[in-house]
Design a protein around this motif. Sequence first.
Motif, short mmCIF file in Angstrom:
data_model
loop_
_atom_site.label_atom_id
_atom_site.label_comp_id
_atom_site.label_asym_id
_atom_site.label_seq_id
_atom_site.Cartn_x
_atom_site.Cartn_y
_atom_site.Cartn_z
N ASP A 66 0.79 -1.21 0.11
CA ASP A 66 -0.07 0.02 0.10
C ASP A 66 0.96 1.27 -0.20
OD1 ASP A 66 -2.80 0.27 0.23
OD2 ASP A 66 -2.77 -1.09 1.94
N LEU A 67 0.61 2.16 -1.05
CA LEU A 67 1.46 3.17 -0.97
C LEU A 67 0.89 4.63 -0.56
CD1 LEU A 67 2.82 2.66 -4.56
CD2 LEU A 67 3.52 1.44 -2.40
N VAL A 68 1.32 5.17 0.52
CA VAL A 68 0.65 6.49 1.01
C VAL A 68 1.81 7.45 0.82
CG1 VAL A 68 -0.13 7.34 2.99
CG2 VAL A 68 -0.60 4.93 2.71
N LYS A 69 1.08 8.57 -0.12
CA LYS A 69 2.18 9.59 -0.06
C LYS A 69 1.71 10.53 1.09
CE LYS A 69 3.00 13.29 -3.63
NZ LYS A 69 4.48 13.30 -3.38
N THR A 70 2.89 11.17 1.72
CA THR A 70 2.96 12.44 2.68
C THR A 70 4.06 13.39 2.29
OG1 THR A 70 4.92 11.29 3.96
CG2 THR A 70 2.74 10.50 4.35
N ASP A 71 3.96 14.38 3.02
CA ASP A 71 5.17 15.34 2.40
C ASP A 71 6.50 14.82 2.58
OD1 ASP A 71 3.21 17.47 2.54
OD2 ASP A 71 3.61 18.44 4.31
N GLY A 72 7.18 14.87 1.52
CA GLY A 72 8.47 14.40 1.49
C GLY A 72 8.81 12.96 1.27
N GLN A 73 7.96 12.19 1.22
CA GLN A 73 8.32 10.80 1.28
C GLN A 73 7.08 9.95 0.79
OE1 GLN A 73 9.72 8.68 4.46
NE2 GLN A 73 8.99 10.26 5.53
N VAL A 74 7.30 8.79 0.23
CA VAL A 74 5.88 7.94 0.24
C VAL A 74 6.28 6.67 1.16
CG1 VAL A 74 4.65 6.65 -1.34
CG2 VAL A 74 5.77 8.55 -2.28
N PHE A 75 5.38 6.32 1.87
CA PHE A 75 5.56 5.32 2.93
C PHE A 75 5.02 3.95 1.95
CE2 PHE A 75 5.36 8.40 6.04
CZ PHE A 75 6.57 8.06 6.98
N ILE A 76 5.79 2.81 1.96
CA ILE A 76 5.37 1.62 1.53
C ILE A 76 4.56 0.78 2.75
CG2 ILE A 76 5.98 -0.58 0.44
CD1 ILE A 76 8.22 1.09 -1.22
N ASN A 77 3.38 0.74 2.90
CA ASN A 77 3.01 -0.38 4.08
C ASN A 77 2.97 -1.62 3.60
OD1 ASN A 77 2.83 1.51 5.93
ND2 ASN A 77 1.08 2.57 4.99
N PHE A 78 3.65 -2.34 3.83
CA PHE A 78 3.88 -3.92 3.34
C PHE A 78 3.09 -4.70 4.27
CE2 PHE A 78 6.06 -7.64 3.61
CZ PHE A 78 6.12 -8.12 2.14
N SER A 79 2.57 -5.82 3.66
CA SER A 79 2.16 -6.88 4.85
C SER A 79 2.29 -8.16 4.07
CB SER A 79 0.74 -6.72 5.27
OG SER A 79 -0.25 -6.60 4.20
N HIS A 80 2.29 -9.49 4.84
CA HIS A 80 2.57 -10.65 4.31
C HIS A 80 1.55 -11.35 5.14
CE1 HIS A 80 5.03 -14.43 2.88
NE2 HIS A 80 3.65 -14.58 2.86
N THR A 81 0.21 -11.59 5.13
CA THR A 81 -0.50 -12.02 5.94
C THR A 81 -1.16 -13.28 5.75
OG1 THR A 81 -2.48 -10.94 4.67
CG2 THR A 81 -1.36 -9.41 6.52
N LYS A 82 -1.87 -13.93 6.68
CA LYS A 82 -2.40 -14.93 6.84
C LYS A 82 -1.60 -16.35 6.73
CE LYS A 82 -6.87 -13.28 4.59
NZ LYS A 82 -7.91 -13.55 3.74
N TRP A 83 -0.59 -16.20 7.50
CA TRP A 83 0.06 -17.47 7.75
C TRP A 83 -0.54 -18.31 8.89
CZ3 TRP A 83 5.82 -18.02 6.92
CH2 TRP A 83 6.34 -16.98 6.41
N LEU A 84 -0.51 -19.52 8.66
CA LEU A 84 -1.31 -20.46 9.52
C LEU A 84 -0.82 -20.24 11.00
CD1 LEU A 84 -2.08 -23.46 7.18
CD2 LEU A 84 -3.40 -21.72 7.82
#
Lengths: 146, 146
Positions: A85-103
Amino acid sequence: MVDIYHQIGVNTDTHQIYNAITTLDSLSGWWTNTAGSTEINGKLYFHFNEVKIEMTILELVPDEKVVWQCTEKEGEWKDTIITYDLVKTDGQVFINFSHTKWLQQTSFCSHCNTKWGVCLLSLKDYLEKGKGQPFPDDIQINHIDF
Amino acid sequence: MVDIYHQIGVNTDTHQIYNAITTLDSLSGWWTNTAGSTEINGKLYFHFNEVKIEMTILELVPDEKVVWQCTEKEGEWKDTIITYDLVKTDGQVFINFSHTKWLQQTSFCSHCNTKWGVCLLSLKDYLEKGKGQPFPDDIQINHIDF
Protein backbone atom coordinates in the motif's frame (compact mmCIF):
# COMPACT_ATOMS: atom_id res chain seq x y z
CA MET A 1 -3.63 -16.38 11.49
CA VAL A 2 -0.25 -14.67 11.82
CA ASP A 3 0.45 -11.43 9.99
CA ILE A 4 3.66 -9.56 9.20
CA TYR A 5 3.66 -5.77 8.75
CA HIS A 6 6.53 -3.55 7.64
CA GLN A 7 6.82 0.12 6.76
CA ILE A 8 9.51 2.02 4.92
CA GLY A 9 9.56 5.61 3.67
CA VAL A 10 11.00 6.28 0.24
CA ASN A 11 12.07 9.60 -1.25
CA THR A 12 10.39 9.22 -4.63
CA ASP A 13 6.88 9.34 -6.09
CA THR A 14 4.16 6.69 -6.00
CA HIS A 15 4.48 6.02 -9.75
CA GLN A 16 8.13 5.01 -9.47
CA ILE A 17 7.34 2.68 -6.58
CA TYR A 18 4.38 1.16 -8.39
CA ASN A 19 6.64 0.45 -11.40
CA ALA A 20 9.23 -1.16 -9.13
CA ILE A 21 6.71 -3.67 -7.78
CA THR A 22 4.87 -4.40 -11.04
CA THR A 23 7.54 -4.93 -13.71
CA LEU A 24 9.76 -7.99 -14.16
CA ASP A 25 12.96 -5.99 -14.60
CA SER A 26 12.40 -3.96 -11.44
CA LEU A 27 11.36 -6.91 -9.29
CA SER A 28 14.53 -8.65 -10.49
CA GLY A 29 16.48 -5.53 -9.53
CA TRP A 30 15.58 -5.47 -5.87
CA TRP A 31 14.13 -8.86 -4.86
CA THR A 32 15.14 -11.74 -7.10
CA ASN A 33 15.05 -12.99 -10.71
CA THR A 34 11.39 -12.69 -11.74
CA ALA A 35 9.46 -14.14 -14.67
CA GLY A 36 5.80 -14.57 -15.66
CA SER A 37 2.86 -12.31 -16.36
CA THR A 38 2.44 -8.86 -14.81
CA GLU A 39 -1.29 -8.59 -15.65
CA ILE A 40 -4.15 -8.98 -13.18
CA ASN A 41 -4.64 -12.70 -12.43
CA GLY A 42 -1.23 -13.31 -13.98
CA LYS A 43 1.29 -15.59 -12.34
CA LEU A 44 4.64 -14.25 -11.26
CA TYR A 45 7.57 -16.62 -10.64
CA PHE A 46 10.29 -15.60 -8.23
CA HIS A 47 13.47 -17.66 -8.59
CA PHE A 48 15.91 -18.41 -5.78
CA ASN A 49 18.44 -20.81 -7.31
CA GLU A 50 16.52 -24.09 -7.71
CA VAL A 51 13.52 -22.79 -5.75
CA LYS A 52 10.70 -21.05 -7.63
CA ILE A 53 7.82 -19.32 -5.84
CA GLU A 54 4.53 -18.69 -7.64
CA MET A 55 2.42 -15.64 -6.87
CA THR A 56 -0.87 -14.73 -8.52
CA ILE A 57 -1.62 -11.02 -8.95
CA LEU A 58 -4.95 -10.34 -7.22
CA GLU A 59 -5.12 -6.57 -7.34
CA LEU A 60 -3.41 -3.74 -9.23
CA VAL A 61 -4.42 -0.16 -8.39
CA PRO A 62 -2.03 2.06 -10.34
CA ASP A 63 0.29 4.08 -8.11
CA GLU A 64 -1.60 2.95 -4.98
CA LYS A 65 -1.78 -0.75 -4.24
CA VAL A 66 -0.60 -4.20 -5.33
CA VAL A 67 -1.81 -7.52 -3.90
CA TRP A 68 -0.37 -10.95 -4.62
CA GLN A 69 -1.43 -14.36 -3.36
CA CYS A 70 1.12 -17.11 -3.03
CA THR A 71 -0.37 -19.94 -5.09
CA GLU A 72 2.18 -22.60 -4.24
CA LYS A 73 0.58 -26.00 -3.60
CA GLU A 74 2.41 -26.58 -0.32
CA GLY A 75 4.65 -24.92 2.21
CA GLU A 76 4.13 -22.20 4.78
CA TRP A 77 3.61 -19.50 2.13
CA LYS A 78 0.70 -21.39 0.53
CA ASP A 79 -2.37 -19.09 0.27
CA THR A 80 -0.66 -16.23 2.12
CA ILE A 81 -1.27 -12.68 0.89
CA ILE A 82 1.33 -10.02 0.13
CA THR A 83 0.18 -6.40 -0.06
CA TYR A 84 1.95 -3.15 -0.91
CA ASP A 85 0.00 0.00 0.00
CA LEU A 86 1.51 3.31 -1.06
CA VAL A 87 0.76 6.40 1.03
CA LYS A 88 2.09 9.76 -0.10
CA THR A 89 3.01 12.30 2.58
CA ASP A 90 5.11 15.46 2.59
CA GLY A 91 8.60 14.55 1.47
CA GLN A 92 8.26 10.80 1.04
CA VAL A 93 6.01 7.90 0.18
CA PHE A 94 5.38 5.23 2.77
CA ILE A 95 5.22 1.65 1.59
CA ASN A 96 2.97 -0.23 4.00
CA PHE A 97 3.83 -3.83 3.31
CA SER A 98 2.12 -6.89 4.72
CA HIS A 99 2.47 -10.66 4.38
CA THR A 100 -0.65 -12.02 6.00
CA LYS A 101 -2.63 -15.21 6.64
CA TRP A 102 0.22 -17.42 7.82
CA LEU A 103 -1.33 -20.42 9.53
CA GLN A 104 0.92 -20.22 12.56
CA GLN A 105 3.91 -18.49 14.12
CA THR A 106 6.99 -20.59 13.27
CA SER A 107 10.75 -20.20 13.15
CA PHE A 108 10.49 -19.82 9.36
CA CYS A 109 7.88 -17.10 9.78
CA SER A 110 10.26 -15.18 12.10
CA HIS A 111 13.03 -15.65 9.54
CA CYS A 112 10.84 -14.36 6.71
CA ASN A 113 9.81 -11.34 8.74
CA THR A 114 13.44 -10.29 9.21
CA LYS A 115 14.19 -11.09 5.57
CA TRP A 116 11.27 -9.00 4.26
CA GLY A 117 12.77 -6.00 6.06
CA VAL A 118 16.04 -6.59 4.22
CA CYS A 119 14.18 -6.91 0.89
CA LEU A 120 12.32 -3.66 1.50
CA LEU A 121 15.57 -1.85 2.27
CA SER A 122 16.81 -3.20 -1.06
CA LEU A 123 13.70 -1.78 -2.73
CA LYS A 124 14.40 1.57 -1.01
CA ASP A 125 17.98 1.57 -2.34
CA TYR A 126 16.77 0.53 -5.81
CA LEU A 127 14.45 3.54 -5.89
CA GLU A 128 16.66 6.11 -4.21
CA LYS A 129 20.15 5.06 -5.33
CA GLY A 130 19.34 3.26 -8.58
CA LYS A 131 20.63 -0.09 -7.33
CA GLY A 132 19.20 -2.69 -4.96
CA GLN A 133 20.70 -5.85 -3.46
CA PRO A 134 18.62 -8.64 -5.04
CA PHE A 135 19.18 -12.33 -4.30
CA PRO A 136 21.86 -13.74 -4.21
CA ASP A 137 23.57 -10.45 -3.30
CA ASP A 138 21.07 -9.66 -0.54
CA ILE A 139 22.12 -8.97 3.04
CA GLN A 140 22.52 -12.29 4.84
CA ILE A 141 20.65 -12.60 8.12
CA ASN A 142 22.05 -16.03 9.02
CA HIS A 143 24.55 -18.66 7.89
CA ILE A 144 22.31 -21.13 6.09
CA ASP A 145 20.85 -21.13 2.60
CA PHE A 146 17.40 -19.70 3.18
CA MET B 1 -2.59 -8.52 20.99
CA VAL B 2 -0.08 -7.99 18.18
CA ASP B 3 3.30 -9.69 18.30
CA ILE B 4 6.53 -9.14 16.36
CA TYR B 5 8.98 -12.01 15.79
CA HIS B 6 12.43 -11.85 14.21
CA GLN B 7 15.23 -14.36 13.79
CA ILE B 8 18.89 -13.88 12.95
CA GLY B 9 21.76 -16.39 12.95
CA VAL B 10 25.09 -15.27 14.38
CA ASN B 11 28.47 -16.90 13.99
CA THR B 12 29.56 -16.74 17.62
CA ASP B 13 28.74 -18.48 20.91
CA THR B 14 25.79 -17.98 23.21
CA HIS B 15 27.96 -16.37 25.90
CA GLN B 16 29.09 -13.55 23.59
CA ILE B 17 25.50 -12.87 22.56
CA TYR B 18 24.28 -12.92 26.15
CA ASN B 19 26.96 -10.37 27.06
CA ALA B 20 25.93 -8.17 24.12
CA ILE B 21 22.35 -7.96 25.38
CA THR B 22 23.05 -7.65 29.10
CA THR B 23 25.84 -5.08 29.46
CA LEU B 24 25.54 -1.30 29.11
CA ASP B 25 28.61 -0.94 26.91
CA SER B 26 27.45 -3.61 24.47
CA LEU B 27 23.85 -2.41 24.26
CA SER B 28 25.26 1.06 23.55
CA GLY B 29 27.43 -0.52 20.85
CA TRP B 30 24.65 -1.94 18.73
CA TRP B 31 21.33 -0.35 19.75
CA THR B 32 21.66 3.03 21.44
CA ASN B 33 23.20 4.81 24.41
CA THR B 34 22.14 2.74 27.44
CA ALA B 35 22.21 3.51 31.17
CA GLY B 36 20.70 1.97 34.32
CA SER B 37 20.92 -1.30 36.19
CA THR B 38 21.68 -4.63 34.48
CA GLU B 39 20.44 -6.75 37.41
CA ILE B 40 17.17 -8.68 37.55
CA ASN B 41 14.31 -6.21 38.22
CA GLY B 42 16.72 -3.41 37.31
CA LYS B 43 15.68 -0.57 35.06
CA LEU B 44 17.48 0.02 31.79
CA TYR B 45 17.24 3.39 30.03
CA PHE B 46 17.68 3.57 26.28
CA HIS B 47 18.36 7.08 25.01
CA PHE B 48 17.39 8.40 21.57
CA ASN B 49 18.31 12.10 21.67
CA GLU B 50 15.71 13.66 23.97
CA VAL B 51 13.65 10.46 24.16
CA LYS B 52 14.39 7.93 26.92
CA ILE B 53 12.75 4.51 27.02
CA GLU B 54 12.56 2.58 30.30
CA MET B 55 12.72 -1.21 30.34
CA THR B 56 12.61 -3.40 33.44
CA ILE B 57 14.59 -6.64 33.33
CA LEU B 58 12.17 -9.50 34.04
CA GLU B 59 14.31 -12.53 33.31
CA LEU B 60 18.01 -13.32 32.92
CA VAL B 61 18.99 -16.90 32.10
CA PRO B 62 22.74 -16.80 31.46
CA ASP B 63 23.66 -17.62 27.86
CA GLU B 64 20.04 -18.55 27.07
CA LYS B 65 17.37 -15.93 27.52
CA VAL B 66 16.70 -12.29 28.39
CA VAL B 67 13.28 -10.72 28.93
CA TRP B 68 12.51 -7.03 29.36
CA GLN B 69 9.22 -5.26 29.95
CA CYS B 70 8.76 -1.72 28.73
CA THR B 71 7.70 0.14 31.86
CA GLU B 72 6.95 3.47 30.26
CA LYS B 73 3.77 5.09 31.64
CA GLU B 74 2.28 5.80 28.22
CA GLY B 75 2.75 5.18 24.53
CA GLU B 76 2.41 2.10 22.34
CA TRP B 77 5.37 0.32 23.96
CA LYS B 78 3.81 0.55 27.45
CA ASP B 79 3.72 -2.94 29.04
CA THR B 80 5.04 -4.66 25.88
CA ILE B 81 7.53 -7.50 26.33
CA ILE B 82 10.89 -7.94 24.57
CA THR B 83 12.47 -11.38 24.59
CA TYR B 84 15.78 -12.73 23.29
CA ASP B 85 15.98 -16.53 23.10
CA LEU B 86 19.33 -18.01 22.13
CA VAL B 87 19.37 -21.39 20.35
CA LYS B 88 22.71 -23.00 19.50
CA THR B 89 22.90 -25.11 16.35
CA ASP B 90 25.77 -26.40 14.22
CA GLY B 91 27.74 -23.43 13.01
CA GLN B 92 25.72 -20.59 14.46
CA VAL B 93 23.47 -19.37 17.25
CA PHE B 94 19.95 -18.25 16.39
CA ILE B 95 18.60 -15.24 18.21
CA ASN B 96 14.82 -15.62 18.35
CA PHE B 97 13.65 -12.14 19.17
CA SER B 98 10.13 -11.04 19.97
CA HIS B 99 8.38 -7.81 20.91
CA THR B 100 4.96 -8.89 22.06
CA LYS B 101 1.72 -7.67 23.64
CA TRP B 102 1.17 -4.60 21.45
CA LEU B 103 -2.44 -3.54 21.95
CA GLN B 104 -3.10 -3.15 18.23
CA GLN B 105 -1.58 -3.16 14.77
CA THR B 106 -0.64 0.44 13.93
CA SER B 107 1.58 2.30 11.52
CA PHE B 108 4.10 2.76 14.34
CA CYS B 109 4.03 -0.97 15.05
CA SER B 110 4.87 -1.68 11.38
CA HIS B 111 7.66 0.88 11.57
CA CYS B 112 9.08 -0.69 14.73
CA ASN B 113 8.98 -4.15 13.17
CA THR B 114 11.14 -3.01 10.26
CA LYS B 115 13.40 -1.08 12.63
CA TRP B 116 13.93 -4.06 14.95
CA GLY B 117 15.25 -6.00 11.95
CA VAL B 118 17.78 -3.25 11.34
CA CYS B 119 18.78 -3.24 15.03
CA LEU B 120 19.28 -7.01 15.02
CA LEU B 121 21.51 -6.76 11.93
CA SER B 122 23.50 -4.19 13.88
CA LEU B 123 23.77 -6.69 16.75
CA LYS B 124 24.94 -9.32 14.25
CA ASP B 125 27.64 -6.96 12.92
CA TYR B 126 28.63 -6.00 16.47
CA LEU B 127 29.21 -9.66 17.30
CA GLU B 128 30.75 -10.83 14.01
CA LYS B 129 32.67 -7.75 12.86
CA GLY B 130 33.30 -6.01 16.19
CA LYS B 131 31.27 -2.94 15.27
CA GLY B 132 27.53 -2.29 15.08
CA GLN B 133 25.55 0.69 13.80
CA PRO B 134 23.89 2.07 16.95
CA PHE B 135 21.62 5.13 16.95
CA PRO B 136 22.13 7.75 15.50
CA ASP B 137 24.30 5.90 12.95
CA ASP B 138 21.69 3.19 12.35
CA ILE B 139 20.33 2.38 8.88
CA GLN B 140 17.49 4.79 8.13
CA ILE B 141 14.24 3.17 7.00
CA ASN B 142 12.44 6.45 6.27
CA HIS B 143 12.95 10.22 6.13
CA ILE B 144 11.56 11.29 9.49
CA ASP B 145 13.05 11.27 12.96
CA PHE B 146 11.75 8.04 14.37
